[in-house]
Every structure is written in C-alpha cells, then in structure tokens.
Write an enzyme that holds these catalytic residues in place. Structure first.
Site, PDB file in Angstrom:
ATOM      1  N   ARG A 132      -3.182   4.183 -30.175  1.00 20.01           N
ATOM      2  CA  ARG A 132      -2.929   5.262 -29.223  1.00 20.01           C
ATOM      3  C   ARG A 132      -4.202   5.906 -28.685  1.00 20.01           C
ATOM      4  NH1 ARG A 132       2.192   7.966 -32.424  1.00 20.01           N
ATOM      5  NH2 ARG A 132       3.653   6.394 -31.721  1.00 20.01           N
TER       6      ARG A 132
ATOM      7  N   LEU B  99       7.043   8.725 -39.282  1.00 20.48           N
ATOM      8  CA  LEU B  99       8.335   8.728 -39.958  1.00 20.48           C
ATOM      9  C   LEU B  99       8.166   8.173 -41.364  1.00 20.48           C
ATOM     10  CD1 LEU B  99      10.672   7.466 -37.083  1.00 20.48           C
ATOM     11  CD2 LEU B  99      10.092   9.796 -37.713  1.00 20.48           C
TER      12      LEU B  99
ATOM     13  N   GLY C 133      10.927  23.956 -44.224  1.00 21.74           N
ATOM     14  CA  GLY C 133      11.020  22.874 -43.245  1.00 21.74           C
ATOM     15  C   GLY C 133      12.109  21.892 -43.651  1.00 21.74           C
TER      16      GLY C 133
END
Lengths: 223, 650, 247
Positions: free
Chosen positions: B338, B449, B41
């Site tokens: 959220r 992030l 990755g």
C-alpha cells in the site's frame, strides 16, 4: 416486556394462512353451485342448495366452515391489534415503500367482506334455515325455492351494485391472501413462487368475476 | 524512564509461543469468577477477547461507543483476512506469511510477535468457519482464496466484499452468547474518558454515557484497550466518524508508552475528495487491484484536458496510458504494498498527470479484466464495491474507469506492548489496531483482521491470565477509592472547561484545520522543515482551541459536540506527538517517507544502523517534551534487506 | 440546492416531541444526506440552537448505525443504500424533506432521531450464533459446503442490523432481521446442531419484545439496504414449524 404470547406470531400466521386457503376452496364450491342458477331450469340449483342445506356430511363441513371463518376472523383481529400496538406512534408520512398495495389493506378489505357476509347470511342462509322461503315440489319432496329468491334479489339495482362491490373487494383480499398464505406456511421457493403469484392473480380474478357475472346476467337477462 | 522489557520467551522463533503457553501462569476455574476484566471496544480484538475471557469464566465488562457492539469499525474492512493455510498449494507457509509481514512492515516490527501472528492465523480461519462465517467457496465446497498486495501467494480468505463485517458478526455472536450466559456485561453508548491506575496497576475506567451524559466509574482487575487507531487525527480518513484515539491517549497520559506514532498507513484505493463539506473518505477494497489496472495519461496535456472535463478517460488510446505501477514494479505490478502504491500515485499527481477535476486522482481500470473474464465474473467479485462507487460518484465503473486517490486508513503505531500485549502500565493491555505490535512501518492488506482476531481470540486470553494469576486474592476493586475520585474529577473538569469556553469556532473547524496541517506535513511525504512547521502550527492551533472553541449544550443528555470536542482536544496533542516522532525518525521506512531519505529512483531509504528500533514515547507533563525510549529490534530468522518489489527475488 | 426540512425533535424518551421546520441552502448535490445534516447542525450551533441528534458512524453503508425515515421511506428515496450513502442528487431543489425517527414500540426514541435498537441485540443474544467456544474447532476445510448454499448463507448474513425492515413494515415486524440470521445458520452444516432451539428462542424473543406480525407486505425487502430477500422469512417459517412438529 414479559408479554409472553400464548401462541407465537408464526403459529398464528400459520393458522391464518391455512384457514384462508381452506375458505378459498369453499368459495369455488359456492361459485360452482351459483352458476346452476343461470340454467334455464332452476331445479338443479334448488336441488344443490337443498343438498347443501340438509346432507349430514355437509352439515359437519358446515360446522368446520363456520369454525374456519371464525378462527380466520379472530386470529386476523388479534394479529392486527398486535400490529397496531407494535407502532404506538405513527409516522407523519408513511407507506411510500414499493410494495403490493393490496397487502396494506387486508384488514380493511376484511371488514367490508365481513359486513357483506353478515348481510349475505341474513338474506339467504338464515332465511333458509328459518324457513321464510317459498317452496317448490321436486320429485315429490317440498324444498326451498332458493332460485326464486336469488333471481328476485338480483333484479334489485342497489343489491346488485353492493354485491359487485363486495366481490371486487374480495378479489383484492384474495389477490394478496392466496400467495401470502404460501409464504406464511413457509412455501416460498425460487421455482414455484412466481407460479403461485400468477395463480394468486388468476384465482382472485376468476372468483371475483365469477361471482359478479351472475347478478349482472340476471339483472340484464331474461330470468 | 520506562523500562521496555519486551518479554520475548526463550527458544527458537517457532517455539517461543508454545514455550510461553507451556510455562505461563493460569487461574483455576473457581477463581476466574472472582476476577473482573474490563474490555474497551467491541471490534474484532475487543469482542473476541471479551467473548473468550467470558467463556473461560472471568467476569467481563465490555464497552462500546456505538448503540450496539456489532457496529465497531472492523465491519468496514472489505477485502479479506490472511492465513497461512496454503490451501491453494501455491507455496505458502507460516514462515512465508511471517516473512512477508516483516518485509511489508519494512523491518520495523518485532520478529517474535509477527511469527506468533502467522502461527495463529490458521486457527482464526478454523474458528470463524465454526462460527458460521460464510467465507467464499469453490464449487467443490472448499474455501477459496484471493491474492493481495505485498504477497506472491493467494492466502486471503474473504466473504464477498464484507469480510470485516462477517468476521465481526462471528465475534459479536460469540460475545452475544456470553452476554446471554451472564459472563459478559455489555455497556453500549459509553465513551471512555480516563483510565484509573491504583498503586501502579490499571484498575478501572471512567466513562460517559452518551445518552444520559452520566459520568460512571467501572473497576476491574485488569483493563484491555481494543479501541482502534487514531487515523481521524487527519479529519478526513476512511475511519468511522466516532473512531478516535482518546482511550489510548488517556493511557499514554497515565504512563503507558506510545510507540511509533508516525507510522500511518495511507491506502491507495479510496474515492477521491470531492468538496469542503466532505465528512469522510470511502475506501475501495484493495482486492480491486487484483483485476483493476492503475494508470494516468502519458501526456500531461491529456491529463490537463481531463481535469478541465474536455476529455474522457475512454478517449485516451492504449498507447497514451501510463500503467505506472506495472512499469515501475514489473514483478508485483498493481499488487505492490500500500505505501508503495500510494506514493506512486502521489508522485504522478504531483508531477501533473493526475485526473479528475482536482487533478488528485488516478484511474483504476477494469476494461481489460471485463474483456478477459466477462462482466459477470467481475460483478460476482466486486459487485457491491462497484455499486457503492456508483452511488457515491454517480459514474458506472463497468463503463468508465474508477477514480481513486490515497487516503489515511490505518495506524500501525499505537500503545507500546510487550510480547504479552501488556503496556508499560501493569494490568493495562492493548489489542488490535490500538497497539503497535505487528505491522512495523506498514501493514499488508488483509492483515488487520488477522491481527485483531489473533490478539482477541488467541493471545489476550492466555497472556491476561498470566497476569491475573497473582491477582486471585485481590477482592473486587472498589470504585470509591481516591484514585477513582480524582480521575472522575479530572474528566469532569475537562468537560466543564470545554463547555465554559463558549468561543466563536466549531469543533469541526479545529478538526479540519488540524487535518490540513497533518495531511500536508505529516502525510504521505514528510520533511524536516514541514514537520517543524507542523509542530509549531499544531501548538498554536491547540492554544486557540482552548480559547475559542464553541461547545454548546451541557454535561447531561446527548451532546455530540462535547464528544467531538474531547476527541479533538486529544487529537491536538496526539498530532503533535506524531510530528515529533516523524521528525526524529531520520529515515524512510514503510508508511513514513522522509523526502530527504530516498534512493535516486525515489524509493524509501531506510537507515537500519540508527533507526532499527521501536520509538516508545513517554509522557512527561503537558508542556514538556515527551521522553523517547528505544526498543532495539533484532532479526534472527530473517535477513534484513531493502524492500524490492521490482523482481520476484525476495 | 435549497431545501425545507421538517425534522422530528424530542428532548428525551418521555418528552412529547414535535416537528420543527428548518431552511437550508447551498447544498451540493454531490454531498451525502448526513453531510447535509452536518451543515444543518453547524447552522443551528451558530444560531445558538440545539443541534439535531442522529446516529451514524462508518458512513460507508456497512455499520448499520445510521437510520432516519425520510419522506416516508427508511434510508430515503434511493434503493439499496443506507442514509449515509444517500446523496442529495436524489432530491429536487426546493423540495420539502420530512425526517422522522424509526418508529416501533421496541425502538423507543432516545433523542430527536436517535432510537434505541438494543431489542435487535437481545434477539441475537438468545440464539443468533453458533455456540462454539474459542479453540478446539475442526479444520476449516473439514466440512465442505456447496457453493450455492454458502452463497445463500452469505446473502442472508449481509444484514447490517440497521432496523430499516422494522421501520418500513406497517406492522413494525422484525421478521426479515430475525429470518436473515436464522437462515444464515440453517443453510450451513455448522448451524444445524442448534437450529431448532435457535429458531424457537429467537421467534419467542421477537414476540416478547413487542414487534408486530408479518403480513407479507414485503416493504422490508423493498427498503433493505442490503437487499435481504423475504425468501428468508419463508425459510424461517419452515424451520419454525419443523422445530415445533419435531419437538
């Protein structure tokens, strides 16, 4: 891979641009002298032509000028060949992006200008150098009567047409070339670039029209 | 049964990480050259880890599915990255970021990991600025912040609407530097097919070159999986088309425990689904909720007229609009976390107040913000998002409200890792979204992030070294070991089997069917009956898949259908584990909402007495029930409370 | 919508390649171009034919993986979008759509519409970064950067490395791509330390890989999905000549 280039693409572009701008300054000088042929007395034109042909300082510049032409042409060719090599397989449909049409045909306009230049040099420059031109006496000195040659040529219909076409093409070449040179030299700036782009249009029109007006005036006028 | 030793260092919470560093094992520079590390990755975690390990002098092999490491899906994050810098002087601190993350995660994450995350968050910003990441700045030249859901302070750094892209380009730059120096060898367009375990340690991977079709063996002293999340199990999600859970799933099947698979984040602000042919969902950054106000019509008949196209949103007068988030959560308003925002949207739509032609959308309205700040300011803040919306939906959000609806976005669950980010297989590490470690049952905006880069730059380089310290005498691992033979044979058999079925239905058919089962039963709201049904349906779908899927082409050369088929085959197993986990967790927490467990007001009802643990599932064999291991969670520095976004007391 | 598609098919890098014609019907104008391609592939699979290979990933216009040269323009007839964000409403019912791969010597076709763009990575690898290792960096706010400069750096940094500039350029030049990276770092104080070496190394690599030269046609700017400006090219030229002159 491994084709390390003798000069970087950017350097070659720099030279192209610099020479291009230099050649434009020459065009202005040339145009200025050309206008003298329209004066009622052709003496001024002949004197200027004589000066351009014989003055030692100008002779040095002549070499530089030819050098400039040759470098502009050779570099242009090298860059173009590299550009063609960079896309060995062409697109079936291409060129639909919204860009300046003149910029896409620089090599084509250049080829036409080159042919014109060869004919032009044969007709005037080399004739003068080799002395195949009639002479006039001005202030006790015999010099080439370039004016008579020019006036005679511009009475030929085909010649005038060819001349006009060549300068329209030159206009196209300069329209892109002038402003593009500034970009290649790294001179692109939010404040000045719009001005340079307008100037590019103006210069290309002024030069092309300037050169074109003369044969038209001679062809239709009473010279 | 796996033993879940979380290896949390001794000492006060604030000192644990420095204690670890002070006492960890190191590898001397000369020996680093003799040690190979595989990183799978090239997203934030992968690229940052590969670059950092390369800088240290390890021989790194880095793999990605795309044609370039710069394309990993971290690029898609728009809104920003959190850090406890407290530059705005609004009361932020490492503790507050830690606290908000634990609370946002509904008290299902490991305290020590989250505290470390908050600690290194500031280093990340320093690192990125030094790399030339063009974060937004104030006129005075200093960095600026915006606010994000689930926080009462402004701690989010951003680079226009491209924060993920810019951070990844920073890590990609660092990676490129190490590739140039010869410390990292990059393998593009490789799909990991299996993990190779030799004598109980992770020692290599089997990959397929997606262009030539070649099956390859790669060995190393340690393997780091930074392969992202498994959101694409839902078929429609905001994940990239190639994002998949297969690498983590192979690790699971080789013995790594899989933690909290049912914790999936549904992002409230996505562009609503518009048709059957749709291939993916597009996210609109959460940052839009800073200035946009979410509403639906107050009257059901207005909503119905809008659905039929008889009314436009701009026709609804102010007094007939229900700003339901501001109504229900006065303190946080449109900036609730959220999961809360997503469920509230679903509640309104299910009750018949939804808009758009499907009735599955709510409005996100900028009229008030444009009036207050001017169109220019809104354009500067969100211009590219508005443009993107207009390209997709063909409506101008400056003039008419945006339509949004929740969509699968992130998976908090993942490979179980200890404090050192090591899985239950020694030598196998998991970083970024691929692990479960920091977000509990729900992730706060702008924290993905942060976690990816924290793991990659500041955690993995230390902890992997700690593991490798006793590996310096182990020579380069040979790829002709029987374990490699076996893994390669297994991978080839699976591919050949898929190719030989020659059934009647495409891979996408099965993927879509699985997506429907997952969205309907293991999505925003779950219940026992639905989950039991889902498990049954997934099993029979899986059976059908292995009998009736049509995978054209062969092993060699490009075969996109074969790539998709291997991923869907894994999703058909992973989906079941998610449902099993959701069924077993008889409480509501964060993104996991069980309808049976809610307050009278419809809020999530946790059961701390019985479920304050990490559920780490262990593979037992293809037709056997997975084994549940529990890692109990202890909160020493935090008082466990019911999440409350109604008033400011937190 | 019904469309006729003319698509470039090529087995592998060595194969000759040809255009194939396909008919596709009942396409929703709201679907994206790649969703149309998905449907085409589904149709091809059902007919027992080889599906068309093309690159794509995020489908949000940000990863830069999708390409396609559609009716004479990279990323197709819409402006400031990538192919994945191009919607079928930009086409007319019954239209013939010609789809070609990016064409440039440094971008060999791998299969059908997939090309190898690792040349762009190679250019970055020789210097498209600031050489700082992890850790030991100053506080993020130690060096103030004028907002205007930071914004310009961000404009340049927005490049997604898709290669549309190369595909659009009649000379297959990578100037816009290279200049965007050079500019981003030239505008930031952090990038100044290595600025001279960076620009020289990246330009040399770009030339070595066989990209064409810039003729200031600006098709790159017209087609860039992130609207990167050619002023970056001029800035790179300045940087380059400055670096050459000062050695």
């Amino acid at each position: 891979m491994g084709n390390k280039r003798f000069q970087s693409s950017l350097t070659k572009k720099f030279v192209m641009a610099f020479m291009g701008l230099f050649l434009i300054t020459f065009l202005f000088v040339h145009l200025g002298i050309n206008f003298l042929v329209l004066l009622p007395d052709t003496t001024a034109f002949n004197v200027a032509a004589h000066f351009m042909g014989t003055n030692p300082v100008i002779k040095v510049f002549e070499v530089i000028l030819f050098g400039g032409f040759i470098i502009h042409i050779i570099y242009g060719l090298i860059l173009q060949i590299q550009n063609w090599m960079a896309r060995p397989n062409r697109y079936k449909i291409e060129g639909w992006s919204h860009t300046s049409p003149f910029s896409k045909f620089m090599i084509h306009t250049a080829a036409i200008i080159f042919i014109f230049l060869a004919i032009h040099l044969a007709d005037f420059y080399f004739k003068a150098k080799l002395g195949h031109i009639g002479e006039v006496n001005i202030d006790g000195e015999n010099i080439h009567d370039m004016a008579a040659l020019v006036l005679a040529k511009f009475k030929i219909f085909g010649f005038v047409i060819g001349y006009i076409v060549a300068f329209v093409i030159l206009g196209f070449h300069l329209h892109h070339g002038f402003q593009s040179a500034f970009q290649s030299l790294g001179l692109n700036n939010r404040t000045y670039t719009p001005f340079i782009k307008s100037l590019s249009t103006i210069i290309s029109i002024v030069l092309a029209l300037g050169f074109i007006v003369i044969p038209i005036a001679i062809y239709f006028g009473n010279f | 049964m796996a033993t879940l030793d979380s290896k949390i260092p001794e000492g006060q919470l604030a000192e644990k990480w420095s204690n670890f560093i002070a006492h960890q094992n190191l590898v001397n520079p000369a020996n680093k050259r003799k040690i190979e590390v595989i990183v799978v990755g090239t997203g934030l975690a992968g690229a940052a880890a590969a670059a950092s390990l390369g800088e240290m002098g390890f021989k790194v092999k880095n793999f990605c599915i795309q044609d370039s490491p710069r394309r990993a899906h971290s690029i898609a994050a728009q809104g920003g990255i959190n850090a406890a810098k407290n530059y705005p002087n609004d009361g932020d601190s490492i503790y507050r970021l830690f606290y908000d993350t634990i609370k946002g995660g509904d008290y299902r994450s490991r305290e020590a990991n989250v505290y470390r995350l908050a600690q290194v968050s500031n280093n990340i910003i320093d690192q990125c600025v030094a790399q030339g990441v063009p974060f937004a700045r104030e006129y005075g030249g200093l960095l600026t912040n915006r606010s994000f859901g689930g926080a009462l302070v402004s701690r989010t750094f951003y680079a226009r609407g491209q924060t993920g892209q810019q951070l990844l380009l920073g890590a990609y730059g660092a990676l490129s530097k190490e590739i140039h120096r010869g410390h990292v060898k990059m393998y593009n367009r490789r799909e990991m097919l299996d993990l190779v375990v030799v004598d109980g340690r992770a020692r290599g991977i089997i990959t397929r070159n997606t262009i030539t079709g070649e099956i390859e063996r790669h060995s190393a002293h340690a393997v780091i999986l930074a392969t992202g999340g498994y959101g694409n199990v839902f078929f429609l999600s905001t994940n990239a088309m190639n994002s998949n859970g297969s690498a983590a799933w192979q690790a699971y099947k080789k013995g790594a425990a899989f933690a909290n698979p049912c914790f999936v984040q549904i992002h409230p602000t996505c562009i609503p689904v518009h048709g059957d042919f749709q291939s993916k969902l597009t996210l609109m950054s959460e940052s839009l909720r800073n200035d946009g106000r979410i509403w639906v019509p107050k009257k059901k008949e207005d909503a119905q007229k809008i659905q039929r196209g008889e009314l436009k949103p701009t026709d609804i007068p102010e007094e007939d609009r229900d700003y339901y988030l501001e109504r229900r959560y006065p303190a946080f308003g449109n900036l609730v976390p959220r999961d809360v925002a997503s469920r509230a949207a679903k509640e309104r739509c299910d009750a018949g107040y939804g808009v758009g032609n499907t009735g599955l959308a709510v409005y996100l309205d900028f009229k008030e913000a444009i009036g207050r700040l001017g169109r220019d300011v809104i354009e500067a803040r969100y211009g590219n998002l508005f443009q993107m919306y207009e390209k997709i939906v063909d409506e101008n959000p400056y003039e008419t409200p945006m339509m949004i609806y929740p969509a699968i976005h992130y998976t908090m669950g993942g490979l179980w890792v200890d404090y050192e980010l090591q899985t239950t297989i020694p030598g196998l590490f998991a970083a970024g979204e691929a692990n479960f470690s920091d977000h509990g049952a729900n992730r706060l905006g702008a924290s993905a992030l942060m976690q990816g880069l924290a793991d990659g730059y500041f955690v993995i380089p230390y902890t992997v070294q700690n593991y490798l310290a006793d590996q310096i005498t182990v020579p380069f691992i040979k790829t002709d070991l029987p374990e490699f033979d076996e893994a390669e044979k297994g991978a080839k058999n699976k591919l050949n089997k898929l190719l030989s079925i020659k059934g009647s239905k495409t891979v996408d058919h099965f993927h879509k069917a699985l997506g429907h089962i997952m969205w309907d039963n293991v999505g925003m709201a779950r219940n026992k009956e639905g989950l039991e049904k889902a498990i049954k349906e997934i099993r029979s779908l899986r059976e059908e898949f292995w009998k009736d899927v049509d995978v054209p082409g062969g092993l060699t050369g490009v075969n996109v259908e074969l790539e998709k088929a291997t991923r869907v085959a894994d999703f058909l197993e992973l989906g079941e584990l998610m449902a099993i986990d959701a069924l077993h967790r008889e409480e509501s927490s964060g993104g996991h909402f069980r309808e049976e467990y809610q307050t009278p007001e419809g809020e999530a009802l946790r059961n701390d007495k019985d479920f304050m643990y990490v559920a780490a599932w262990e593979y037992q064999g293809d037709d056997k029930e997975p084994l549940l291991n529990k890692e109990p969670l202890h909160y020493e520095e935090i008082e466990v409370k019911t999440r409350n976004y109604k008033d400011a007391k937190s | 919508m019904n469309l006729t598609l003319k698509i470039w098919r090529q087995e592998n890098p060595e194969a000759k390649g040809r255009f194939e014609k396909y008919e596709i019907s009942e396409i929703s104008p709201d679907s994206s171009f790649l969703e149309m391609m998905d449907l085409l592939n589904e149709q091809l699979i059902k007919e027992g034919k080889d599906p068309v290979a093309y690159d794509h990933d995020c489908r949000e216009g940000i990863c830069g993986m999708c390409s396609l040269y559609i009716n004479g323009r990279p990323h197709g007839p819409d402006s400031a979008v990538t192919t994945c964000q191009l919607h079928m409403r930009k086409f007319k019912d019954g239209e013939t759509v010609t789809i070609e791969p990016w064409r440039a010597k440094p971008f060999p076709v791998l299969k059908d519409l997939i090309v190898d763009r690792s040349a762009l990575d190679e250019i970055i690898q020789v210097g498209g970064y600031i050489s700082v290792n992890t850790g030991g960096v100053p506080d993020a706010n130690d060096i103030p950067i004028a907002k205007e400069k930071a914004d310009l750096a961000m404009d340049a940094a927005a490049c997604i490395g898709c290669g549309a500039c190369v595909a659009a350029c009649k000379n297959a030049s990578a100037m816009l791509f290279v200049s965007a990276k050079v500019s981003q770092f030239a505008l930031l104080p952090q990038g100044k330390t290595e600025a001279k070496d960076r620009v020289k190394a990246m330009v040399a690599k770009m030339d070595e890989l066989g990209f064409g030269n810039c003729t200031n046609t600006y098709a790159c700017e017209a087609e860039c999905p992130k609207e990167i400006k050619v002023t970056n090219i001029a800035r790179m030229n300045r940087q380059f000549f400055g670096a050459k002159v000062s050695g």
